[in-house]
Design an enzyme around this catalytic site. Structure first.
Site, short mmCIF file in Angstrom:
data_model
loop_
_atom_site.label_atom_id
_atom_site.label_comp_id
_atom_site.label_asym_id
_atom_site.label_seq_id
_atom_site.Cartn_x
_atom_site.Cartn_y
_atom_site.Cartn_z
N ASP A 248 -1.30 10.73 -3.05
CA ASP A 248 -1.15 11.64 -4.19
C ASP A 248 -1.70 13.03 -3.91
OD1 ASP A 248 -3.74 10.67 -4.15
OD2 ASP A 248 -3.80 10.08 -6.25
N LYS B 12 -9.70 1.08 -6.57
CA LYS B 12 -9.29 1.24 -7.98
C LYS B 12 -8.90 -0.08 -8.65
CE LYS B 12 -6.56 4.70 -6.64
NZ LYS B 12 -5.69 5.89 -6.59
#
Length: 485
Positions: free
Chosen positions: A221, A185
């Site tokens: 997450d 990311k």
């Protein structure tokens, strides 16, 4: 707005009267045949998806097994999270959520009668820190954490329990110890890969000398999403993220997680698949397009996270932009005219895809997006073609996720499963949920029932709940474990 000559006299005033082609959410009659032909490579058949689903199942089994894990592309990291919230958690808990260009600090209070209160603050990770030294990243996080604690007048005489969501590939060797496998990311901080990120955070806090924190658990997450949803629905057994990145975790039997060396008296443990790396061994090559290859080659991590790069919000808009540029260069869009902005890497955000597909009539949102991208006065046919490209890309994304979910559901073979889902693509794309549900049903065993539950802040609330469960479990025994009903 111009109208191409061949369309004159064929435009109908009421878009509600238009027929919607099967599988798409808007009229495709205006879409030119050459655009449909060029987009065929973005459409996946059930046969292709079934092959991918079977390959994913094999990759997950390899990741779980001691002998094959070292060479497995899908790593299936054991999280050491074995217990769900059961409603008896009480007190104030901090959460730190790092998963992208922003990170959050949260304060969550749990009390009697399902009392829940949350305060949170968003902090930015400057670009130079995202690709700088690891110590600078963790010093920045510690500084923001200290600011938050001071602002909320928290009693810092005793260490505050904290759950740390770290949404990057993590090899855990305990509930509070995890080593970064690789950055994703857009992050590329030096000195962090193969290091224990909990220790790096603790060292940064120690350097400040003004904050006392007890890190009770580090999690991904996806794990946070399971925890957050399980707080309301104990049937939650899969956590899915479709946002900037894409990943899934699920509840596995301890005996199947061969690398797990924790408490084997409890029957289950959450496994973080890190399925974004699926296909890095070539298993996706048959369905990857030239746009996927270009995105991969131009990324910070070429050759890695290929599954994620075909799905997630970080790349979806760029896939659409590359397709638009390619087709315009072939004179199949905008009469071959392109703006400098449309030629600019990363300029077409994934939010534009959702905006365009949210159009209900007369291409109002599409025109707005194209105008922002420097494309003025497009034809109705151009608008229809751009809409179709967006639909093909987002539909493929949803169907790839469906293949992964079906692989997990079929492997678990539980007759009823709630899937907790979070992430900006799932939340904001107008048809992603529907596309996923329809395709997952087609690919899953007929006797398995599932439903999708939108997570309420899984990466934040879920992290605090991991800390809360850890503190709860230090008290005299209460009923723990996963529901298997």
């Amino acid at each position: 707005m111009r109208t191409k000559p061949e369309m004159m006299g064929q435009l109908r005033p009421a878009f509600s009267e238009l027929n919607i082609s099967e599988g798409f959410e808007f009229d495709t009659e205006m879409v030119t045949n050459e655009i449909k032909e060029d987009c065929k490579s973005l459409l996946l058949s059930n046969e292709q998806l079934t092959t991918l689903m079977n390959d994913m199942d094999g990759a997950i089994r390899n990741g779980l097994a001691k002998d094959t894990n070292p060479s497995s592309i899908v790593k299936c990291y054991v999280t050491y999270v074995q217990d769900l919230p059961n409603g008896t958690e009480r007190g104030k808990f901090l959460a730190l959520d790092l998963g992208g260009t922003n990170f959050r600090v949260l304060l969550i209070e749990l009390g009697e009668n399902n009392y829940f209160h949350m305060d949170s603050e968003i902090f930015k990770v400057p670009t130079h820190i995202q690709t700088g030294k690891g110590t600078e990243l963790f010093d920045h996080i510690a500084k923001c954490l200290a600011e938050f604690i001071k602002k909320h007048n928290l009693d810092n005489k005793k260490a505050l329990p904290l759950g740390f969501t770290f949404s990057f590939p993590l090899r855990q060797v305990g509930l509070t110890k995890g080593y970064l496998n690789s950055w994703t990311k857009g992050f590329n901080c030096s000195g962090v890969v193969d290091e224990d990120v909990v220790r790096l955070l603790k060292d940064a806090i120690k350097r400040r000398k003004d904050v006392e924190i007890d890190v009770c658990g580090i999690l991904n997450d996806t794990t946070g999403t399971i925890m957050s949803c399980a707080w309301k629905n104990p049937n939650t057994k899969i956590g899915l993220i479709v946002g900037t990145g894409c990943n899934a975790c699920y509840v596995e039997k301890v005996e199947n997680a061969e690398l797990f060396d924790g408490d084997k008296t409890k029957p289950h443990v959450i496994v973080n698949t890190e399925w974004g790396a699926f296909g890095d061994d070539g298993k996706l090559d048959a369905v990857r397009t030239k746009y996927d290859r270009e995105i991969d080659e131009d990324s910070l991590n070429p050759g890695q996270q290929r599954f994620e790069k075909m799905i997630s919000g970080m790349y979806m808009g760029e896939i659409v932009r590359l397709a638009i540029v390619d087709l315009a260069n072939q004179n199949k869009l905008f009469e071959g005219r392109l703006s400098e902005q449309m030629k600019t890497k990363g300029a077409f955000g994934t939010s534009y895809v959702s905006d365009i597909e949210s159009d209900k009539a007369n291409y109002k949102e599409t025109l707005k997006v194209l105008s922002e991208m420097g494309i003025n006065d497009p034809s109705l046919v151009d608008c229809a073609n751009v809409r179709y490209i967006c639909e093909c890309v987002s539909r493929r994304s949803a169907h790839l996720v469906s293949a992964g979910l079906a692989a997990l559901l079929n492997k678990m073979d539980e007759k009823s499963v709630t899937i907790g889902v979070d992430g900006s693509v799932y939340r904001f794309h107008p048809y992603f949920h529907k596309l996923m549900v329809e395709k997952t049903k087609q690919l899953t065993k007929s006797d398995i029932k599932f439903d999708l539950m939108l997570s309420e802040d899984g990466s934040g609330r879920g992290a605090a709940l991991v800390a809360a469960v850890a503190v709860r479990d230090e008290l005299p025994s209460m009923t723990n474990g996963f529901s298997t009903k």
